[in-house]
Design a protein around this motif. Structure first.
Motif, PDB file in Angstrom:
ATOM      1  N   LYS A 146       6.517 -14.590   9.879  1.00 48.67           N
ATOM      2  CA  LYS A 146       5.438 -14.374   8.905  1.00 48.67           C
ATOM      3  C   LYS A 146       5.732 -14.982   7.534  1.00 48.67           C
ATOM      4  CE  LYS A 146       3.334 -10.351  11.097  1.00 48.67           C
ATOM      5  NZ  LYS A 146       3.803 -10.731  12.424  1.00 48.67           N
ATOM      6  N   VAL A 147       6.327 -16.170   7.544  1.00 45.86           N
ATOM      7  CA  VAL A 147       6.647 -16.869   6.307  1.00 45.86           C
ATOM      8  C   VAL A 147       5.380 -17.304   5.584  1.00 45.86           C
ATOM      9  CG1 VAL A 147       7.641 -18.994   5.368  1.00 45.86           C
ATOM     10  CG2 VAL A 147       8.942 -17.638   7.017  1.00 45.86           C
ATOM     11  N   VAL A 148       4.443 -17.921   6.296  1.00 44.60           N
ATOM     12  CA  VAL A 148       3.220 -18.421   5.660  1.00 44.60           C
ATOM     13  C   VAL A 148       2.312 -17.276   5.206  1.00 44.60           C
ATOM     14  CG1 VAL A 148       1.173 -19.877   5.973  1.00 44.60           C
ATOM     15  CG2 VAL A 148       3.367 -20.581   6.948  1.00 44.60           C
ATOM     16  N   PRO A 149       2.079 -16.237   6.023  1.00 43.08           N
ATOM     17  CA  PRO A 149       1.270 -15.112   5.533  1.00 43.08           C
ATOM     18  C   PRO A 149       1.844 -14.471   4.272  1.00 43.08           C
ATOM     19  CG  PRO A 149       1.473 -14.987   7.915  1.00 43.08           C
ATOM     20  CD  PRO A 149       2.395 -16.081   7.459  1.00 43.08           C
ATOM     21  N   THR A 150       3.161 -14.340   4.214  1.00 40.14           N
ATOM     22  CA  THR A 150       3.783 -13.764   3.022  1.00 40.14           C
ATOM     23  C   THR A 150       3.526 -14.634   1.798  1.00 40.14           C
ATOM     24  OG1 THR A 150       5.527 -12.729   4.351  1.00 40.14           O
ATOM     25  CG2 THR A 150       5.977 -13.017   2.000  1.00 40.14           C
ATOM     26  N   ALA A 151       3.626 -15.947   1.970  1.00 42.98           N
ATOM     27  CA  ALA A 151       3.361 -16.865   0.860  1.00 42.98           C
ATOM     28  C   ALA A 151       1.900 -16.785   0.412  1.00 42.98           C
ATOM     29  CB  ALA A 151       3.715 -18.292   1.267  1.00 42.98           C
ATOM     30  N   LEU A 152       0.983 -16.605   1.373  1.00 43.67           N
ATOM     31  CA  LEU A 152      -0.433 -16.466   1.023  1.00 43.67           C
ATOM     32  C   LEU A 152      -0.676 -15.218   0.168  1.00 43.67           C
ATOM     33  CD1 LEU A 152      -2.371 -17.524   4.252  1.00 43.67           C
ATOM     34  CD2 LEU A 152      -2.836 -18.350   1.945  1.00 43.67           C
ATOM     35  N   VAL A 153      -0.040 -14.118   0.533  1.00 48.88           N
ATOM     36  CA  VAL A 153      -0.185 -12.891  -0.260  1.00 48.88           C
ATOM     37  C   VAL A 153       0.424 -13.085  -1.648  1.00 48.88           C
ATOM     38  CG1 VAL A 153       0.428 -10.454  -0.429  1.00 48.88           C
ATOM     39  CG2 VAL A 153      -0.249 -11.410   1.775  1.00 48.88           C
ATOM     40  N   LEU A 154       1.566 -13.760  -1.730  1.00 49.11           N
ATOM     41  CA  LEU A 154       2.175 -14.054  -3.024  1.00 49.11           C
ATOM     42  C   LEU A 154       1.204 -14.791  -3.939  1.00 49.11           C
ATOM     43  CD1 LEU A 154       5.804 -15.308  -2.163  1.00 49.11           C
ATOM     44  CD2 LEU A 154       5.199 -13.295  -3.511  1.00 49.11           C
ATOM     45  N   LEU A 155       0.517 -15.771  -3.389  1.00 51.53           N
ATOM     46  CA  LEU A 155      -0.378 -16.603  -4.185  1.00 51.53           C
ATOM     47  C   LEU A 155      -1.651 -15.869  -4.588  1.00 51.53           C
ATOM     48  CD1 LEU A 155       0.077 -19.926  -2.188  1.00 51.53           C
ATOM     49  CD2 LEU A 155       0.718 -19.576  -4.578  1.00 51.53           C
ATOM     50  N   THR A 156      -2.122 -14.987  -3.732  1.00 50.04           N
ATOM     51  CA  THR A 156      -3.393 -14.305  -4.026  1.00 50.04           C
ATOM     52  C   THR A 156      -3.203 -13.023  -4.817  1.00 50.04           C
ATOM     53  OG1 THR A 156      -3.300 -13.240  -1.839  1.00 50.04           O
ATOM     54  CG2 THR A 156      -4.591 -15.262  -2.020  1.00 50.04           C
ATOM     55  N   ARG A 157      -2.037 -12.390  -4.682  1.00 49.01           N
ATOM     56  CA  ARG A 157      -1.784 -11.123  -5.380  1.00 49.01           C
ATOM     57  C   ARG A 157      -0.921 -11.288  -6.628  1.00 49.01           C
ATOM     58  NH1 ARG A 157      -4.169  -6.395  -4.879  1.00 49.01           N
ATOM     59  NH2 ARG A 157      -2.182  -5.393  -5.363  1.00 49.01           N
ATOM     60  N   ASN A 158      -0.266 -12.443  -6.774  1.00 53.32           N
ATOM     61  CA  ASN A 158       0.668 -12.654  -7.885  1.00 53.32           C
ATOM     62  C   ASN A 158       1.681 -11.511  -7.959  1.00 53.32           C
ATOM     63  OD1 ASN A 158      -0.487 -15.090  -8.829  1.00 53.32           O
ATOM     64  ND2 ASN A 158      -2.142 -13.901  -9.779  1.00 53.32           N
ATOM     65  N   CYS A 159       2.187 -11.141  -6.790  1.00 55.52           N
ATOM     66  CA  CYS A 159       3.102 -10.000  -6.704  1.00 55.52           C
ATOM     67  C   CYS A 159       4.514 -10.473  -6.372  1.00 55.52           C
ATOM     68  CB  CYS A 159       2.606  -9.024  -5.641  1.00 55.52           C
ATOM     69  SG  CYS A 159       2.546  -9.735  -3.968  1.00 55.52           S
ATOM     70  N   SER A 160       5.406  -9.546  -6.228  1.00 55.26           N
ATOM     71  CA  SER A 160       6.780  -9.877  -5.850  1.00 55.26           C
ATOM     72  C   SER A 160       6.839 -10.177  -4.354  1.00 55.26           C
ATOM     73  CB  SER A 160       7.706  -8.714  -6.168  1.00 55.26           C
ATOM     74  OG  SER A 160       7.410  -7.602  -5.322  1.00 55.26           O
ATOM     75  N   VAL A 161       7.926 -10.839  -3.948  1.00 54.34           N
ATOM     76  CA  VAL A 161       8.116 -11.134  -2.533  1.00 54.34           C
ATOM     77  C   VAL A 161       8.243  -9.839  -1.735  1.00 54.34           C
ATOM     78  CG1 VAL A 161       9.673 -12.176  -0.841  1.00 54.34           C
ATOM     79  CG2 VAL A 161       9.185 -13.374  -2.966  1.00 54.34           C
ATOM     80  N   ALA A 162       8.937  -8.870  -2.286  1.00 56.37           N
ATOM     81  CA  ALA A 162       9.123  -7.590  -1.586  1.00 56.37           C
ATOM     82  C   ALA A 162       7.781  -6.915  -1.335  1.00 56.37           C
ATOM     83  CB  ALA A 162      10.029  -6.677  -2.401  1.00 56.37           C
ATOM     84  N   GLU A 163       6.903  -6.939  -2.342  1.00 55.19           N
ATOM     85  CA  GLU A 163       5.580  -6.334  -2.169  1.00 55.19           C
ATOM     86  C   GLU A 163       4.763  -7.103  -1.140  1.00 55.19           C
ATOM     87  OE1 GLU A 163       1.417  -5.481  -4.609  1.00 55.19           O
ATOM     88  OE2 GLU A 163       3.257  -5.867  -5.742  1.00 55.19           O
ATOM     89  N   ALA A 164       4.820  -8.428  -1.203  1.00 55.23           N
ATOM     90  CA  ALA A 164       4.062  -9.252  -0.242  1.00 55.23           C
ATOM     91  C   ALA A 164       4.522  -8.977   1.181  1.00 55.23           C
ATOM     92  CB  ALA A 164       4.227 -10.729  -0.585  1.00 55.23           C
ATOM     93  N   MET A 165       5.822  -8.910   1.372  1.00 50.98           N
ATOM     94  CA  MET A 165       6.357  -8.639   2.709  1.00 50.98           C
ATOM     95  C   MET A 165       5.954  -7.248   3.173  1.00 50.98           C
ATOM     96  SD  MET A 165      10.172 -10.350   2.358  1.00 50.98           S
ATOM     97  CE  MET A 165      10.630  -9.942   4.034  1.00 50.98           C
ATOM     98  N   SER A 166       5.959  -6.288   2.261  1.00 49.00           N
ATOM     99  CA  SER A 166       5.577  -4.918   2.616  1.00 49.00           C
ATOM    100  C   SER A 166       4.120  -4.853   3.033  1.00 49.00           C
ATOM    101  CB  SER A 166       5.831  -3.996   1.417  1.00 49.00           C
ATOM    102  OG  SER A 166       5.384  -2.692   1.697  1.00 49.00           O
ATOM    103  N   ARG A 167       3.256  -5.579   2.332  1.00 45.15           N
ATOM    104  CA  ARG A 167       1.824  -5.572   2.660  1.00 45.15           C
ATOM    105  C   ARG A 167       1.568  -6.236   4.019  1.00 45.15           C
ATOM    106  NH1 ARG A 167      -1.722  -4.236  -1.403  1.00 45.15           N
ATOM    107  NH2 ARG A 167      -0.773  -3.836  -3.448  1.00 45.15           N
ATOM    108  N   ILE A 168       2.292  -7.291   4.296  1.00 46.10           N
ATOM    109  CA  ILE A 168       2.155  -7.964   5.599  1.00 46.10           C
ATOM    110  C   ILE A 168       2.628  -7.053   6.723  1.00 46.10           C
ATOM    111  CG2 ILE A 168       3.081  -9.828   7.037  1.00 46.10           C
ATOM    112  CD1 ILE A 168       0.913 -10.824   5.230  1.00 46.10           C
TER     113      ILE A 168
END
Length: 630
Positions: free
Chosen positions: A573-595
């Protein structure tokens, strides 16, 4: 020379081909090569039901057989006179090799799906020769070696030096070599290195490049650790082609149903082109007659019949797609149990799911009767390398069947000439573990699936083929047709199943494995497409996802792409995590948690891309692309 007067402006098609596609217009996604463009036919396939999914894939596959339209961009197509001319030229080179097997060799080489097809074609044509009591004339090369036939070894295709070393080993001692390098996108460094080596040794080698982009769309970035781009190699081949010492076979067959997934149309078109010209050469050699344009057209037209016969079973294919999707949604698995080369087709389809959908190897697996003995691969039995290399029916029965549950789907693939008692016995044992037991049976006109077989399976899809009355090559043509039919069905099952699981957004594989430079660039392009951010920002987000850090050091930024992909290949889930990073402007940890909190990737991505103030439809995304191109 081909008599182009013979070739009519418009072919009489056996099956319906779709109207010219929007992708052929000059401004459509102009920055992307044909093989990376999104296909307008399938742009909302992620919202389709199983019947619609199969229909859309049918339309995409039919584009293989479309012809040129002078009113649009003048892409060469499968039936173009220039493509037929090149096929004729290559066929003559094949004939020359077949007449001197002791000192000559035909090598087919590729990466990923292309390499697996190189393996299948080389072994099949050597079997054809063996049946005629002739010595083998074919060899195959696959980036990553034989383990790449069964598992994803994407990183190997980035190394042109490995390609050259493999080529030297295989052709040692031969005086004349016809080298056929397959790279659907005209992009694989492994193949570029081999082609360049051939061009520098034309006294021994005749190089042939097979792909599905125009040369001016070939990959044009300097290859890591080398001095050339793929485009420079292809352009050199164009020059040499004028003297008939090198050849490029690159008809456009349209964008893939899932953008960039060349395992689909690219693989099918590779099979159609190479089997047609090789069979034509074998027939000409055995009959001592010259190959004509009509011969080649007749061979290729038989594959239109395959399309028509296969998709006439659209409803049954859709039912299997639905069942596959249900299994994957419930964390179940899909198993293909095949016989002879139909078993190989199952293994090939399963191996492609890991890089395409970011799955675990155990999610979709293929097994073949007699295991490696039936495979006849050069390196022999690979079972000791790990569970992913266990491919025999015995391996399935001993190590997999005990853990099969009612959430799993099992598909048997066979002909009525296979051992039906063995099939029935094995199926009954599987039936005790899961009710989701289905069969794809290839029969000849006049043959019928027995009542015992029918009652063993939840459903039996019977593909009926006409009786073959002509020569020995005709038997192999029917074998190849059944393989292509099986390929289309299994591609639909695995692709459709993962669409239903939520692994596709619009028609893009948003959960792909970023395991080589091509997939790294594709991942950046996907991020850019859906977030409208610059390539630099998208690459930064991708690197943050790969390295699981919010602060990228200069060291990380400046290392070679191969370093990034080596690590990314081990991540999910590397690409989905990057998509959340770009749309949420959040931390990597938060993006990974949301995914991780929402297992259906498509729903997670859609949630953030259609949030208030960010609503994006396929039309809006397309309008923006057009504006950027302008």
């Amino acid at each position: 020379m081909i008599n182009t007067m013979f070739v009519p402006q418009k072919q009489k098609h056996i099956m319906e081909t779709p109207d010219m596609g929007k992708w052929e217009l000059a401004g459509y996604e102009a920055a992307l090569p044909v093989t990376e463009k999104s296909n307008p036919i399938t742009r909302e396939i992620d919202k389709a039901d199983p019947v619609q999914i199969v229909h859309l894939l049918k339309e995409c596959d039919a584009e293989i057989f479309q012809e040129e339209d002078d009113t649009l961009v003048n892409y060469k197509r499968l039936y173009s006179a220039s493509v037929l001319q090149t096929m004729m030229d290559v066929t003559k080179k094949v004939e020359a090799i077949l007449k001197d097997p002791e000192h000559s060799l035909i090598i087919l080489s590729g990466c990923g799906t292309s390499g697996r097809l190189a393996f299948l074609l080389a072994t099949s044509f050597n079997k054809l020769l063996k049946g005629l009591h002739k010595n083998p004339s074919y060899a195959y090369i696959i980036a990553g070696g034989d383990k790449a036939i069964l598992t994803s070894q994407e990183a190997s295709e980035d190394n042109p030096h490995l390609g050259v070393e493999a080529l030297k080993r295989v052709c040692a001692g031969k005086k004349k070599v016809l080298f056929i390098g397959i790279s659907c996108g005209l992009s694989a460094p492994f193949i570029a290195g081999q082609l360049d080596f051939c061009l520098n040794n034309l006294d021994v080698f005749t190089p042939v490049l097979v792909g599905f982009n125009p040369v001016n769309m070939a990959r044009n970035e300097i290859i890591e650790g080398w001095h050339l781009t793929f485009r420079q190699v292809a352009e050199k081949m164009e020059e040499v082609q004028e003297t008939r010492r090198a050849f490029i076979l690159n008809p456009a067959v349209g964008p893939e149903g899932i953008s960039g997934s060349s395992r689909m149309k690219g693989g099918s078109a590779t099979k159609i082109i190479l089997e047609s010209l090789l069979l034509a050469a074998h027939k000409a050699t055995s009959n001592n007659k010259e190959v004509t344009a009509k011969n080649l057209l007749d061979w290729m037209k038989t594959y239109e019949k395959v399309h028509k016969i296969t998709y006439s079973q659209g409803k049954m294919i859709a039912a299997m797609v639905k069942q596959a999707g249900t299994s994957l949604e419930k964390m179940g698995r899909i198993y293909y149990i095949g016989w002879q080369t139909l078993g190989v087709m199952g293994i090939i389809d399963a191996s492609e799911c890991v890089p395409t959908f970011g799955t675990d190897f155990s999610d979709v697996r293929g097994f073949i009767n007699k295991g490696y003995k039936e495979m006849a691969n050069r390196e022999g039995d690979l079972t000791s390398r790990g569970p992913e290399f266990e491919i025999s029916h015995e391996d399935f029965m001993k190590n997999v069947l005990p853990d099969v549950t009612e959430n799993d789907t099992v598909v048997f693939i066979f002909t009525l000439d296979d051992d039906l008692l063995e099939i029935e016995k094995l199926a009954n044992q599987v039936k005790n573990k899961t009710p989701n037991l289905h069969a794809i049976s290839h029969v000849t006109t006049g043959q019928y699936v027995s009542a015992n077989i029918k009652k063993t399976f939840a459903s039996v899809m019977s593909m009926t083929w006409p009786i073959v009355f002509f020569e020995y090559e005709g038997f192999f043509l029917q074998k190849f047709q059944r393989e292509l039919s099986t390929k289309w069905i299994l591609n639909a099952i695995s692709t459709g199943g993962h669409i239903l699981k939520g692994k596709i957004y619009f028609n893009h594989m948003i959960d792909l494995k970023v395991s080589n430079s091509k997939l790294f660039r594709r991942a950046v392009a996907i991020l850019q497409r859906f977030t409208s951010r610059s390539p630099i920002i998208c690459q930064e987000a991708l690197l943050k996802s790969i390295y699981e850090t919010d602060d990228l050091s200069d060291e990380i930024r400046n290392v070679a792409i191969s370093t990034h992909t080596t690590l990314a290949a081990t991540k999910f889930k590397v690409v989905p995590t990057a998509l959340v990073l770009l749309t949420r402007n959040c931390s990597v940890a938060e993006a990974m948690s949301r995914i991780q909190a929402k297992p259906v990737v498509r729903e997670t991505i859609d949630r953030y891309l259609t949030a208030p103030g960010r609503k994006r439809t396929a039309d809006q995304i397309e309008m923006q692309r057009d504006e950027e191109n302008e």
